[in-house]
Design a protein around this motif. Sequence first.
Motif, short mmCIF file in Angstrom:
data_model
loop_
_atom_site.label_atom_id
_atom_site.label_comp_id
_atom_site.label_asym_id
_atom_site.label_seq_id
_atom_site.Cartn_x
_atom_site.Cartn_y
_atom_site.Cartn_z
N MET A 115 60.24 32.83 15.92
CA MET A 115 61.65 32.72 15.54
C MET A 115 62.48 33.79 16.23
SD MET A 115 61.88 32.04 11.44
CE MET A 115 61.56 30.40 10.76
N ASP A 116 63.74 33.47 16.55
CA ASP A 116 64.62 34.51 17.05
C ASP A 116 65.07 35.38 15.87
OD1 ASP A 116 66.98 33.41 15.77
OD2 ASP A 116 67.15 31.99 17.44
N ALA A 117 65.63 36.54 16.18
CA ALA A 117 65.96 37.53 15.15
C ALA A 117 66.95 36.98 14.12
CB ALA A 117 66.52 38.78 15.80
N LYS A 118 67.93 36.20 14.58
CA LYS A 118 68.95 35.68 13.67
C LYS A 118 68.35 34.69 12.68
CE LYS A 118 73.55 33.57 13.67
NZ LYS A 118 74.65 33.02 14.51
N MET A 119 67.51 33.79 13.16
CA MET A 119 66.89 32.81 12.28
C MET A 119 65.94 33.50 11.29
SD MET A 119 66.53 29.71 11.23
CE MET A 119 67.30 28.71 12.50
N ARG A 120 65.19 34.45 11.82
CA ARG A 120 64.26 35.19 10.96
C ARG A 120 65.00 35.87 9.82
NH1 ARG A 120 61.62 39.95 9.75
NH2 ARG A 120 59.34 39.85 9.80
N GLN A 121 66.10 36.57 10.16
CA GLN A 121 66.86 37.28 9.14
C GLN A 121 67.47 36.32 8.13
OE1 GLN A 121 66.80 40.71 9.00
NE2 GLN A 121 67.60 40.26 6.95
N SER A 122 67.86 35.14 8.59
CA SER A 122 68.43 34.15 7.69
C SER A 122 67.41 33.75 6.61
CB SER A 122 68.88 32.92 8.48
OG SER A 122 69.36 31.92 7.61
N TRP A 123 66.18 33.52 7.04
CA TRP A 123 65.12 33.18 6.08
C TRP A 123 64.80 34.35 5.16
CZ3 TRP A 123 63.50 28.84 4.23
CH2 TRP A 123 63.56 27.67 4.99
N VAL A 124 64.75 35.53 5.73
CA VAL A 124 64.45 36.72 4.92
C VAL A 124 65.52 36.91 3.85
CG1 VAL A 124 64.36 39.25 4.96
CG2 VAL A 124 63.06 37.93 6.63
N ASP A 125 66.79 36.77 4.22
CA ASP A 125 67.88 36.93 3.26
C ASP A 125 67.81 35.88 2.16
OD1 ASP A 125 68.80 39.04 4.75
OD2 ASP A 125 70.39 37.90 5.77
N LYS A 126 67.56 34.63 2.56
CA LYS A 126 67.46 33.54 1.57
C LYS A 126 66.31 33.79 0.60
CE LYS A 126 66.63 28.53 1.37
NZ LYS A 126 65.35 28.60 0.60
N ASN A 127 65.17 34.14 1.15
CA ASN A 127 63.99 34.36 0.30
C ASN A 127 64.15 35.57 -0.60
OD1 ASN A 127 62.75 32.15 1.50
ND2 ASN A 127 61.63 33.39 3.00
N THR A 128 64.81 36.61 -0.07
CA THR A 128 65.01 37.82 -0.87
C THR A 128 65.87 37.52 -2.09
OG1 THR A 128 64.80 39.27 1.06
CG2 THR A 128 65.99 40.15 -0.85
N LYS A 129 66.93 36.73 -1.91
CA LYS A 129 67.77 36.35 -3.04
C LYS A 129 66.97 35.60 -4.11
CE LYS A 129 72.16 36.09 -0.51
NZ LYS A 129 73.25 35.20 -0.03
N GLU A 130 66.09 34.72 -3.65
CA GLU A 130 65.28 33.97 -4.60
C GLU A 130 64.29 34.87 -5.33
OE1 GLU A 130 63.45 30.89 -2.30
OE2 GLU A 130 65.32 29.74 -2.06
N VAL A 131 63.73 35.83 -4.62
CA VAL A 131 62.76 36.74 -5.24
C VAL A 131 63.43 37.60 -6.30
CG1 VAL A 131 61.33 38.79 -4.79
CG2 VAL A 131 61.19 36.81 -3.27
N THR A 132 64.59 38.17 -5.99
CA THR A 132 65.26 39.03 -6.96
C THR A 132 65.78 38.21 -8.14
OG1 THR A 132 67.30 38.87 -5.65
CG2 THR A 132 65.90 40.81 -5.30
N ALA A 133 66.24 37.00 -7.88
CA ALA A 133 66.72 36.14 -8.97
C ALA A 133 65.60 35.76 -9.93
CB ALA A 133 67.38 34.88 -8.40
N ALA A 134 64.39 35.63 -9.41
CA ALA A 134 63.25 35.21 -10.23
C ALA A 134 62.51 36.39 -10.86
CB ALA A 134 62.27 34.40 -9.38
N ALA A 135 62.92 37.61 -10.57
CA ALA A 135 62.21 38.78 -11.09
C ALA A 135 62.25 38.83 -12.61
CB ALA A 135 62.82 40.06 -10.50
N LYS A 136 61.12 39.14 -13.22
CA LYS A 136 61.05 39.26 -14.67
C LYS A 136 61.49 40.68 -15.05
CE LYS A 136 57.28 35.94 -15.17
NZ LYS A 136 55.88 35.72 -15.63
#
Length: 721
Positions: A142-163
């Motif tokens: 992946m190029d850097a921009k696409m990679r960061q896009s996935w990382v940002d999306k996944n990070t939001k999901e991880v923090t939202a799901a945190a117990k």
Amino acid sequence: MKNVWILLLAISLSTYVKATEGMWLPLLLAQLNEQEMQSMGMKMTAEDIYSVNKGSLKDAIVHFGGFCTGEVISDQGLVLTNHHCGYGQIQSHSTLENNYLEDGFWAMNRKQEIPNPGLFVTFIVRIEDVTDLVLNNVTEDMDAKMRQSWVDKNTKEVTAAAKMEDYQEAMVRDFFEGTKYYMFVTETYRDIRLVGAPPSSIGKFGADTDNWVWPRHTGDFSLFRIYASPDNKPAEYSEENVPFKPRHHLPISLDGVEEDDFTLVFGFPGRTEEYLPAAAIEQRVDVVNPIRIGIRDRALNVVNTAMQADPGVRIKYASKQSRIANYWKKWIGENQGIKATDGVGRKKAYEAEFRERVMGNPEWREKYGSLLSSFERLYGDLEPYAATNTAVGEIAGRNIELFRLANTLHSVVKMYESSGAPMVESRMGRLEDFVEDFYKDYEPSVDQGVFATLMDYYFTEISDEHQAPFAVERYVEAGKDADKLASMIYLKSKLARPGVLELAMEEGPEALIKLIKNDVAYALARAISDYNDDNVAGKYRDIKAEIDDLQQQYMRAQIDVFTERRFYPDANGTLRVTYGKVDGYQPRDAVRYEPVTYLDGVMEKYVPGDYEFDVPQRLRKLYQKKDYGDYGEDGKMPVCFIGTNHTTGGNSGSPAIDAYGNLIGLNFDRAWEGTMSDLNYDASICRNIMVDARYILFVIDKFAGAGHLVEEMTLVHPKKG
């Protein structure tokens, strides 16, 4: 001979991370560090340090204000941190009539403890490895921009799901250049009250001369208290709040330290860059740091002269001067340390072994073979832009206060242009607080002097093609005289006059925006910054983005290639453990520094009336009588000690903890020769400096007469069983 050299180098690399090097994640101590720490004398287990199942050391450690570390030292929420960490709060409560900077402050009861709006402390509840979740759907191609896009999306999901509880928060941080990710669940308390601070003649003894220097004799500490709601939960300030009850507080050892004692420092180190290539270190030493140092030299000359001439200015600019001087001196020491230990040469030797291994492996040669040569090319391309960008950042972004005000007001202008007057009106209260705070400690004549000398640098040291045309025109109008330019700007600028901006704010957003846009200082600040953004910073960022992408690949490559090496993540403001021993050092030929200083050394440095080395009369009397109470040792009063712990900015206020888990000192500085540890740790000269806990207790009890604070602490004798 070549094979012998490679073998020797490989052996050195296998032990590259010395026992004293590294800023380790407490979550991973059991698998990476526990055995080694115990071999060095530690009597605890990893779970005693970090646990989510029971109270542990981590439950006594707080991120103080987001910029320092503190620790809870009583079951009533008493927090210990550095004097320089609480300096802004101490200053804000000081006046000529009640000068807490000069005279100290001690609350003799809870009602006298002073609230500090905006100050907070944060506890870490737990840390979780969320790498797989954050890197879900991320691939190597992946190029850097696409990679960061996935990382940002996944990070939001991880923090939202945190117990977590509704009063807790979650944040995810990357490690090893984005190859690992950890989530931190936190609790933040916002009712923090000032309890005690020694006078600056103790808390800042030695001031600029002794800053970053060993031997040191500074009682760099202050006391605050955490208040919570009646159910012990985080709460905004209220008279109904009560002292916080921690899960754990640190007992304090009265047994002191000896050379070779185990030391653990627990805190929130800010930023290190241990895995940069040699080309980056060379540019830092030869280009970037000299620019920073030269510009701050000029600013400090103006500020220091004004502070020495006027006690009122001294109070207003005490914290500002410390901010400017702190990193100025650090950068000087960093350069000297790298040169003294041949830090660049060591990096090049490491890179030679990296190349040797990579070229001997077809797979690695394909993936990593061009990394180092690409670094050299890119850092060469970056250099002219790095030079100007650094200079403009120091001039327009940090050291001219009028420009700093203009930069803040520019965000208000952008808000008005994008969202209109109602949005500005909704933020007016916050802006009013900022403006009031700014002018409270602002002296236009001092700032004008700084402006003149730094603009002289801008027009004489920065390349012509990087100078903003609007700024050049004003300079020509002033006869190419920076002093005349300063007089012209500060005479015409309404932002330089306390009171004018407040009146415009009272009239409403339209009047405020009109005042800002028509102001000559605002126009000049924007011209310099905008021209730099368009012609320098943009190109700098483009090249830096390529370098950052390479750095990520280089980090992965080092981990792949040096499988025998134990890597630790760079500091990034998250909770870390570093461990070492009490140890002296030899900074140069025929000079050996002992690891402990005493009150005798304070008296040797004593200069009556000197702002750096004056000593309070009461402290002198206690010394003459040798009245040290329970805190002295063999008729002497220990003051500071040094260790081999790997620390950096943000570790200010971190507890120094003994082998048993007790507080023995308070980290506050590094030895000047070893400040290059942010880039290149060397166990031979890298030393962290700590106030001895017994000196802290002595000052609180015997000097200040605040023994009631000592009574709420837990004092122990671990060495005596």
